[in-house]
Write an enzyme that holds these catalytic residues in place. Sequence first.
Site, PDB file in Angstrom:
ATOM      1  N   THR A 239      23.824  51.323  27.278  1.00 14.36           N
ATOM      2  CA  THR A 239      22.507  51.569  26.704  1.00 14.36           C
ATOM      3  C   THR A 239      22.552  52.862  25.912  1.00 14.36           C
ATOM      4  O   THR A 239      23.108  53.843  26.377  1.00 14.36           O
ATOM      5  CB  THR A 239      21.488  51.708  27.852  1.00 14.36           C
ATOM      6  OG1 THR A 239      21.647  50.590  28.705  1.00 14.36           O
ATOM      7  CG2 THR A 239      20.073  51.774  27.348  1.00 14.36           C
TER       8      THR A 239
ATOM      9  N   LYS B 268      21.650  53.006  34.535  1.00 12.18           N
ATOM     10  CA  LYS B 268      20.303  53.297  34.018  1.00 12.18           C
ATOM     11  C   LYS B 268      19.319  52.754  35.055  1.00 12.18           C
ATOM     12  O   LYS B 268      19.680  51.882  35.860  1.00 12.18           O
ATOM     13  CB  LYS B 268      20.073  52.634  32.651  1.00 12.18           C
ATOM     14  CG  LYS B 268      20.320  51.160  32.654  1.00 12.18           C
ATOM     15  CD  LYS B 268      20.108  50.542  31.293  1.00 12.18           C
ATOM     16  CE  LYS B 268      20.507  49.069  31.323  1.00 12.18           C
ATOM     17  NZ  LYS B 268      20.248  48.352  30.122  1.00 12.18           N
TER      18      LYS B 268
ATOM     19  N   ASP C 299      23.771  45.669  39.060  1.00 16.47           N
ATOM     20  CA  ASP C 299      24.182  44.958  37.852  1.00 16.47           C
ATOM     21  C   ASP C 299      25.556  45.426  37.432  1.00 16.47           C
ATOM     22  O   ASP C 299      25.769  46.608  37.205  1.00 16.47           O
ATOM     23  CB  ASP C 299      23.169  45.242  36.738  1.00 16.47           C
ATOM     24  CG  ASP C 299      23.303  44.237  35.613  1.00 16.47           C
ATOM     25  OD1 ASP C 299      24.433  44.022  35.163  1.00 16.47           O
ATOM     26  OD2 ASP C 299      22.271  43.682  35.193  1.00 16.47           O
TER      27      ASP C 299
ATOM     28  N   ASP D 157      27.212  51.200  32.759  1.00 21.28           N
ATOM     29  CA  ASP D 157      25.847  50.865  32.342  1.00 21.28           C
ATOM     30  C   ASP D 157      24.835  51.338  33.377  1.00 21.28           C
ATOM     31  O   ASP D 157      23.953  50.594  33.795  1.00 21.28           O
ATOM     32  CB  ASP D 157      25.714  49.361  32.096  1.00 21.28           C
ATOM     33  CG  ASP D 157      24.474  49.040  31.267  1.00 21.28           C
ATOM     34  OD1 ASP D 157      23.966  49.949  30.561  1.00 21.28           O
ATOM     35  OD2 ASP D 157      24.006  47.892  31.337  1.00 21.28           O
TER      36      ASP D 157
ATOM     37  N   ASN E  14      18.981  49.025  36.021  1.00 20.29           N
ATOM     38  CA  ASN E  14      20.039  48.324  36.759  1.00 20.29           C
ATOM     39  C   ASN E  14      20.073  48.696  38.233  1.00 20.29           C
ATOM     40  O   ASN E  14      21.031  48.373  38.922  1.00 20.29           O
ATOM     41  CB  ASN E  14      21.406  48.622  36.136  1.00 20.29           C
ATOM     42  CG  ASN E  14      21.586  47.886  34.825  1.00 20.29           C
ATOM     43  OD1 ASN E  14      20.854  46.941  34.549  1.00 20.29           O
ATOM     44  ND2 ASN E  14      22.531  48.330  34.019  1.00 20.29           N
TER      45      ASN E  14
END
Length: 403
Positions: free
Chosen positions: A301, A267, A283, A265, A270
């Site tokens: 995402t 991005k 995260d 994840d 985070n």
Amino acid sequence: MSSIGAVTRQIEALEISKKINATGSSSSSLRLVHSKQPSQSNVSKLLTKFAAPHPFPNVKPAHPPSSLRNPTSTSRQASEPPRPKAAPSHSQIDIGSYDGGLEIDEEKRGQAIYGEAAEELALDSSVSRRFPTREWHLFDFDMGRPLGKGKFGRVYMVRTKAEPKYILALKTLYKSEIVQSKVEKQIRREIEIQQNLRHPNILRLYGYFHDTKRIFLMLEFAGQGELYKQLSKVGRFSERRSSRYIDQMADALSYLHGKHVIHRDIKPENLLLGIDGGLKIGDFGWSVHAPGNRRMTLCGTLDYLPPEMVEGKEHTEKVDLWALGVLTYEFLIGNPPFEDRSSVSNTYRRIARVDLKFPAHISLEAKDLIAKLLQYEPQRRLALSSALTHPWILKYRPRSGES
Ligand code: AMP
């Protein structure tokens, strides 16, 4: 007034020197996620009753080679700041004023939980390791300014009341809201993964504890806040700044993959920035610990999903290489490469076709790196070791001594 950065650096330096003294090599502390072993508690010890009363005045900061800090990395820790000479006192740092938010929240949200979920979420770092460490409670901290609000609770800047008064970010998570969202196992996994990680570009989780309604995470304080906010403010980053972040990101991913952790994840939302501006992966909600494991869950995402996930195929750690390419693009251009605001299915289609277009201002070297990461076939994506020696990364990497 002492700078928070100086104190943070002292904590890191002390941790490293302790590891080297205790083991002869800090690499022994870099074990697989989920394994319990005493060396994981090195930092906890710093924060416990077993710690020396005030370790800083007599400690000379250590400068271990990066390979000791990160044996899976091919490189140095470019983000590593110069070590301060004088030892500042934590108590001099201004942590700002507390707004009473925890009490306000406690009245309004959260019920006690029972049964299996309560057991799953009875998370306490003092007993989760082989050797019990000190127990933590909310009253052990002086509360400071609010840092932000997350999905499950607020985050505050805090200082431990006990010497040497560490500065931390304390994150609260409401158990009943975790249960409502059916993410007990995911949160537990996130915490288990993060507590075992030691890398300058991965936010440290120093410890955690809970009460009937909440879980509290004692996190490294990321002094410059969210990277996403900075990106939104300026629209896009310069090639130099983007290259520096991607260098740090690739180094952190290389470390994670070496421990069989797939992030999944990546991005800008985070990512946090440390007090010296170094990137911090903050995260782990979607991370999986997957030794030799191929996963088929759809997660992450949309804009950062690789073709194999869009097409529902099994995926490996190569998903993070794709996301690194998307991140590089978004840093340089200001939006992700396959975004189509008119429809989700168009975004899917563009991802599956690797429909990649570059504006004129992007350098040839940056385009080359992005195109090599954004390969349809996972096996063809540029390896992290090669990303770390790519000309666009080397061009902007500070030589030792430079910041
Ligand atoms: P989160 O629950 O992780 O989404 O956190 C909510 C907000 O709190 C984030 O968007 C950040 O602005 C802030 N925050 C979270 N963790 C930290 C940290 N370790 N240091 C500084 N700010 C943080």
